[in-house]
Design an enzyme around this catalytic site. Structure first.
Site, short mmCIF file in Angstrom:
data_model
loop_
_atom_site.label_atom_id
_atom_site.label_comp_id
_atom_site.label_asym_id
_atom_site.label_seq_id
_atom_site.Cartn_x
_atom_site.Cartn_y
_atom_site.Cartn_z
N GLU A 56 0.82 -1.22 0.00
CA GLU A 56 0.00 0.00 0.00
C GLU A 56 0.84 1.26 0.00
OE1 GLU A 56 -0.60 -2.63 1.93
OE2 GLU A 56 -2.59 -3.31 1.31
N HIS B 144 -11.26 -5.17 8.32
CA HIS B 144 -12.03 -5.00 7.09
C HIS B 144 -13.32 -4.21 7.32
CE1 HIS B 144 -9.37 -8.30 6.15
NE2 HIS B 144 -9.67 -8.21 4.87
#
Lengths: 327, 326
Positions: free
Chosen positions: B60, B129
């Site tokens: 990321e 998540h």
């Protein structure tokens, strides 16, 4: 009593922790041979050896992750991140691992880790070394956040934090390291739950933490010369917040100004303001004021840096605006 | 006009922006051949090719860094982070580079990038998540944070974000991806950034909310209407910069405000909204501003998720509290 500095108080606390608990070790960039960027750990490597005072590579994610692993496996690590600015690279480890592992493992693991980091501006180190991101950490469930603003707390919060079974982040404002004062020879561990009233007053409550506590105290002195008596609260614990101490004061003074070196929007000062409104709405005689940092990258030139940060004069002005307002 | 759900509207906006502007590129994990973990980039790889729809490694920090570089050099990158739980490795790039490239270079360079990420809970996902970290991102000067709450707003706001000259974090409420359909005209028309959307007007109470919580809040407003209480519902849409004029004006009229968000209460974006009201509308308030938010706990696993998320009943209970004050 001994005359000492905030830096020396931090070092004494580190020495105490390393002496009292063989599971404790200190790890971070330059904490060993160099003695720490702010010289907080100077000499400790000679006393305790390189196994317990460990120099880490320049990789915040890696050594914070290693500290989390060590804590899970039974150690009591103290990890130093040079400044909060660099903790951005360790944020994933802190938010997704340290803060959540007790929950994720159904209580099988805890992370008794202490992370210390310098924070704050005021030393002309410009845009990437002057952040105050305490509010970010104060938003994260699963960690405790402390801000020692006095010699007693610099000396005493670390040991108590190490007894916590969950991760604790301690913010040391870099402008405080040279602060001198008296510390009793008996100084030792302190509570890490409660805010403290550092100055009693009846006309307005100033709520601050870290180095800005001293700007609030200076503002209170300036106000006292004009017969305005400010009560000054040192938050000490930024997460969880000690609502009871804050509300008791605001119910008395009926006015509050929150001082926070973070950028104003989304600051911890916003959270404090929201709570005061929720819990002491009918006691307020004026809107809750916030004195925060201008929403710019912290400037390098001294006059611009001073202009960007909270200052006693700005706090005084915010208080006078409060006293001029009538609900 | 096609009826689209929110993720289809995102897909439509991405395709439209890429067709209209050759500088727009999409990058992220599995956005290319696979079409994206939620199918947001479905079909783009086949249509625009591997130079403009770029599969990245699982890194990321690198995705954000590459996007910063692309944007600084004249492209319009739209990077995807698969879940906001994985957004933390990008934060150094966002705070220290993207948000301040313009000021650091005194305008010589800008950073017109978009970082998209599904956000929030309610889809029975595991840990990492389901979080809602918008307050952290919205605290950063120079970074725009946008959260759409309907397919139409997703389409129009994403187009606006892509054409904006500065960086935008675009958080898509995962729970809304397939929850609602509505007609969305693929007309290339952007919706305004930095403006709240007033979804419903009433004189008795102002709700301020954003993202997936718009659904619960609108449902609560309907229930209140059933008993004669008329509520205004404001969808922030752009969290930062905050359009507080719209909020303050509404609360000056209603005198009562309930803020609803999914992120944990302490230090959530609701605190900033409440603090602004304390500063700008205290004398107009008839009751304390009340926040309905996620609890100050780690986001729970699916079995307790429904208990964690503020539901209609909690929103109604808060409304009752502020309405009690005479």
């Amino acid at each position: 009593m001994t005359t000492t500095t905030y830096r020396e108080a931090v070092r004494t606390a580190l020495r105490e922790a390393l002496t009292r608990d063989s599971r404790t070790f200190l790890m971070g960039e330059d904490v060993g041979r160099y003695g720490g960027t702010y010289a907080c750990s100077k000499g400790l490597i000679d006393e305790f050896g390189p196994e317990r005072v460990r120099d880490a590579p320049l990789s915040e994610s890696a050594f914070v992750g290693a500290g989390i692993g060590a804590a899970m496996a039974g150690m009591r690590p103290i990890v130093e991140i040079m400044t909060v600015n660099f903790s951005l690279l360790a944020l994933d480890q802190i938010v997704n691992n340290a803060a959540t592992l007790r929950h994720m493992s159904g209580g099988q693991f805890s992370v008794p880790l202490v992370i210390r980091m310098a924070t704050g501006a005021g030393r002309q180190v410009a845009a990437q070394h002057s952040h105050s991101l305490e509010c970010w950490y104060a938003h994260i469930p699963g960690i405790r956040v402390l801000a020692p603003g006095t010699l007693e707390d610099a000396r005493g919060m670390l040991w108590t934090a190490l007894q916590d079974p969950d991760p604790v982040v301690i913010f040391e404002h870099a402008a405080l390291y040279n602060m001198e004062g008296e510390l009793p020879d008996t100084a030792g561990p302190v509570d890490i739950e409660r805010a403290a009233v550092r100055r009693p007053g009846r006309d307005v409550t100033l709520i601050a933490f870290g180095a800005n506590l001293h700007k609030a105290m200076e503002a209170a002195r300036l106000l006292a010369a004009e017969k305005i008596e400010a009560e000054v609260i040192d938050l000490r614990s930024l997460r969880p917040l000690d609502d009871a101490t804050i509300m008791a004061s605001v119910r008395k003074t009926r006015r509050a100004v929150v001082i926070d070196e973070a950028w104003r929007t989304g600051s911890l000062a916003a959270e404090v303001s929201a709570r005061v409104m929720e819990q002491a709405f009918y006691d307020l005689d004026a809107p809750v004021g916030r004195v925060c940092t201008e929403e710019v990258p912290i400037p390098y030139p001294k006059h611009l840096e001073d202009a960007a940060l909270p200052q006693p004069e700005k706090i005084v002005a915010a208080v006078k605006a409060q006293l001029g307002a009538r609900a | 006009m096609d009826e689209l759900n929110l993720v289809q509207a995102v897909n439509r906006a991405l395709a439209r922006a890429m067709a209209d502007d050759p500088r727009v590129v999409v990058l992220g994990e599995d956005v290319g051949r696979d079409g994206g973990v939620f199918r947001a980039t479905d079909g783009l790889f086949a249509r625009f090719g591997e130079d403009r729809v770029i599969d990245t490694p699982l890194a990321e920090l690198a995705i954000a860094g590459v996007a910063v570089g692309m944007a600084a050099q004249g492209l319009r990158p739209v990077a995807e982070i698969q879940f906001t739980g994985f957004i933390y490795p990008t934060i150094d790039q966002l705070v220290n580079h993207a948000s301040r490239l313009r000021t650091r270079t005194r305008g010589r360079l800008a950073c017109p990038m978009v970082l998209r990420s599904p956000s929030g809970g309610g889809i029975h996902a595991p840990e990492h998540h389901s979080e809602s970290p918008e307050a952290m991102l919205a605290h950063i000067p120079g970074l725009r944070v946008v959260i759409p709450s309907s397919p139409r707003r997703a389409y129009g706001l994403l187009l606006a974000a892509i054409s904006d000259p500065d960086p935008v974090v675009f958080l898509e409420p995962t729970r809304l991806y397939r929850a609602v359909r509505e007609p969305v005209a693929d007309d290339g028309e952007a919706l305004p950034l930095d403006r709240c959307f007033v979804l419903r007007e009433g004189r008795d109470l102002t709700f301020v909310t954003w993202g997936a919580m718009v659904l619960e809040t609108m449902a609560a407003a309907e229930r209140l209407a059933g008993r004669g209480v008329e509520a205004t519902v404001i969808d922030l849409a752009t969290l930062h910069p905050l359009d507080h004029e719209t909020i303050v004006e509404s609360v000056r009229g209603t005198g009562r405000c309930v803020i609803v968000h999914e992120a944990p209460l302490s230090g959530g974006w609701g605190a900033e909204v409440a603090a602004r009201l304390a500063e700008h509308a205290l004398t107009a308030l008839l009751a304390p501003v009340v926040r309905v938010a996620g609890y100050d706990t780690v986001m729970p696993l699916p079995r307790l998720e429904a208990h964690y998320m503020p539901g209609v009943e909690r929103v109604l209970a808060a409304a009752e509290r502020v309405l009690e004050f005479a």
